[in-house]
Design an enzyme around this catalytic site. Structure first.
Site, PDB file in Angstrom:
ATOM      1  N   ASP A 157       0.792  -1.233   0.000  1.00  0.00           N
ATOM      2  CA  ASP A 157       0.000   0.000   0.000  1.00  0.00           C
ATOM      3  C   ASP A 157       0.820   1.277   0.000  1.00  0.00           C
ATOM      4  OD1 ASP A 157       1.117   0.004   2.488  1.00  0.00           O
ATOM      5  OD2 ASP A 157      -0.708  -0.641   3.521  1.00  0.00           O
TER       6      ASP A 157
ATOM      7  N   GLU B  83      -0.450  -9.025  -1.333  1.00  0.00           N
ATOM      8  CA  GLU B  83      -1.090  -8.491  -0.115  1.00  0.00           C
ATOM      9  C   GLU B  83      -2.281  -7.595  -0.493  1.00  0.00           C
ATOM     10  OE1 GLU B  83       0.381  -5.383   2.874  1.00  0.00           O
ATOM     11  OE2 GLU B  83       1.137  -7.198   3.798  1.00  0.00           O
TER      12      GLU B  83
ATOM     13  N   GLU C 289      -2.394   5.105   3.014  1.00  0.00           N
ATOM     14  CA  GLU C 289      -2.309   3.708   2.545  1.00  0.00           C
ATOM     15  C   GLU C 289      -3.653   3.112   2.137  1.00  0.00           C
ATOM     16  OE1 GLU C 289      -0.765   4.949   5.174  1.00  0.00           O
ATOM     17  OE2 GLU C 289       1.369   4.481   4.966  1.00  0.00           O
TER      18      GLU C 289
ATOM     19  N   HIS D  63       5.783   4.840  13.026  1.00  0.00           N
ATOM     20  CA  HIS D  63       6.096   5.701  11.875  1.00  0.00           C
ATOM     21  C   HIS D  63       4.894   6.247  11.119  1.00  0.00           C
ATOM     22  CE1 HIS D  63       4.934   2.922   8.669  1.00  0.00           C
ATOM     23  NE2 HIS D  63       5.310   1.972   9.488  1.00  0.00           N
TER      24      HIS D  63
ATOM     25  N   ARG E 260       2.064   8.154   9.275  1.00  0.00           N
ATOM     26  CA  ARG E 260       1.875   9.570   8.948  1.00  0.00           C
ATOM     27  C   ARG E 260       0.679  10.179   9.669  1.00  0.00           C
ATOM     28  NH1 ARG E 260       4.328  11.795   3.926  1.00  0.00           N
ATOM     29  NH2 ARG E 260       5.921  10.286   3.397  1.00  0.00           N
TER      30      ARG E 260
ATOM     31  N   HIS F  34      12.553   5.030  13.323  1.00  0.00           N
ATOM     32  CA  HIS F  34      12.389   5.216  11.871  1.00  0.00           C
ATOM     33  C   HIS F  34      13.096   6.506  11.442  1.00  0.00           C
ATOM     34  CE1 HIS F  34      10.283   5.706   8.024  1.00  0.00           C
ATOM     35  NE2 HIS F  34       9.781   4.487   8.165  1.00  0.00           N
TER      36      HIS F  34
END
Ligand code: UD1
Ligand code: UDP
Length: 370
Positions: free
Chosen positions: A95, A117, A131, A213, A215, A245
């Site tokens: 994604d 996936e 995503e 991590h 967003r 990260h």
């Protein structure tokens, strides 16, 4: 059959490694790899650990990059490669911006797209952002959908993807994990070297392995996560290890709030071999990662998920993962419960592993060849 596998970030590389290895071993395929370079060091670490080499590298990463940069760079960078190699199919995974843009680039050249996936959904375009949209957009142009679980198959069917275009494969991350656990968990030189490298871990403390991590958590959410970790680290019976990260939006609050805090070890992102070693050693994982939600249950480790939603509810339903949001009090109370209530810990480390049996890559290859 010419197969072009395209990916750009750490998790995509981990999850595509078993597929690429299987393609390379099989004479029915000419396999080439294109990396977008959406990630650099974190991608290179995975390439090295799995001995993967790229035939093409778009080398896109910029510090604190925008989604527009990655998407535009991937589409324009891939176009001449598609013309040169003439793949029969392009494989993308998951994604990310790289995956979504690569699927569009292939579609614009009338090249078939296989989505590894496929079918993960929260139903909420804001979480995970961006995503959820990337997955849905990829599904629109893909013609082969490799779904890790029955729930993912059902989500695709509900979107009117034809049943014959969907294959239930399991998640390739379980293939990758199985390979790596075999290297780092059994006694031998790899394990001895890792024991020596991590000899600074205190054996009398329970290890909590942390990553973060997302967003959608930048800003307030990340500050809350860090403050919760500070509260947790005040306990004298735990040790927090946090490979941070490299995203500057993560580095800034983490370093500001957690540098110098006793019992919190902020370290560089680890290559997959080292990370699997620590997962195997930890008491439980506290994370917002997609991949770790899939991996931890497979090695009987509870996982607390610092998100409001998950597209991997199979683990929550099986009782081996919990959504603890990014609320400070909620994170702290869930961590304390898991540390102090042995019945809860026993249930959450039961070993239910809903994401695959380690043979996903094999199933994908057979479908491609059919
Ligand atoms: C990306 C994916 C996310 C995936 C995550 C895995 C998108 C929109 N996001 O998010 O779905 O879960 O990767 O980790 O595709 N950086 C480095 N070195 C690296 C990697 C990153 O310095 O090796 C820094 C750079 O400043 C870069 C920034 O991190 O600009 C952000 O990287 P990016 O790939 O845009 O976002 P992630 O948050 O990593
Ligand atoms: N991982 C790793 N090193 C680290 C942190 C994570 O190798 O320091 C692995 C982890 O085992 C999992 C994957 O990276 O397979 C998850 O990547 P990430 O959390 O960046 O992305 P997501 O899965 O959320 O897309």
């Amino acid at each position: 059959m010419n197969v072009l596998s395209i990916f750009g970030t750490r998790p995509e590389a981990i999850k595509m490694a078993p597929v690429i290895h299987a393609l390379q071993r099989d004479k029915r395929f000419v396999s080439r790899v294109c990396v977008t370079g959406q990630h650099r060091q974190m991608l290179n670490d995975v390439m090295n650990v799995f001995s993967l080499t790229a035939n093409y590298d778009l080398d896109l990463m910029k510090k604190d990059q925008t989604l527009a940069n990655i998407v535009a760079g991937t589409i324009s960078g891939l176009d001449p490669i598609l013309v040169d190699f003439k793949p029969d199919i392009v494989l993308v995974q998951g994604d990310t911006a790289s995956a979504m843009a690569a699927s569009l680039a292939a579609f614009f050249r009338n090249v078939e797209v296989g989505h590894v996936e496929a079918g993960l959904r929260t139903g909420n375009l804001k979480s995970p952002w961006p995503e959820e949209a990337n997955r849905r957009l990829t599904a629109v142009v893909a013609s082969r959908h490799y779904a890790p679980t029955q729930r993912a198959v059902d989500a695709l069917l509900a979107e009117k993807v034809p049943a014959k275009a969907i294959k239930l494969t399991g998640n390739t991350v379980i293939d990758a994990l199985g390979y790596m656990v075999g290297r780092v968990a059994a006694p031998g030189p790899d394990r001895d070297a890792l024991d020596a490298e991590f000899s600074w871990l205190k054996p009398d403390r329970r290890l909590i392995l942390v990553t973060g991590h997302r967003r959608e958590s930048f800003g307030e959410g990340f500050r809350n996560i860090c403050l919760a970790l500070k509260d947790i680290a005040a306990r004298s019976d735990v040790e927090v290890v946090y490979p941070v990260h490299l995203n500057p939006n993560v580095q800034a609050p983490v370093r500001e709030i957690l540098s110098g805090v006793d019992n919190v070890h902020l370290i560089e992102p680890l290559d997959y071999r080292r990370f699997v070693y620590l997962m195997n050693r930890c008491h439980f994982a506290l994370t917002d990662s997609g991949g770790i939600q899939e991996e931890a249950p497979a090695i009987r480790k509870p996982v607390l998920v610092m998100r409001d939603t998950s597209e991997r509810m199979e683990a929550v339903d099986a009782g081996v993962a919990r959504l603890v949001t990014t609320d400070r009090a909620s994170i702290v109370s869930s961590v304390n419960e898991l540390l102090d209530d042995s019945a809860v810990f026993a249930t959450m480390s039961s070993g239910a592993s809903p994401f695959g049996d380690g043979r996903a890559a094999e199933r994908i290859i057979e479908d491609l060849a059919a």
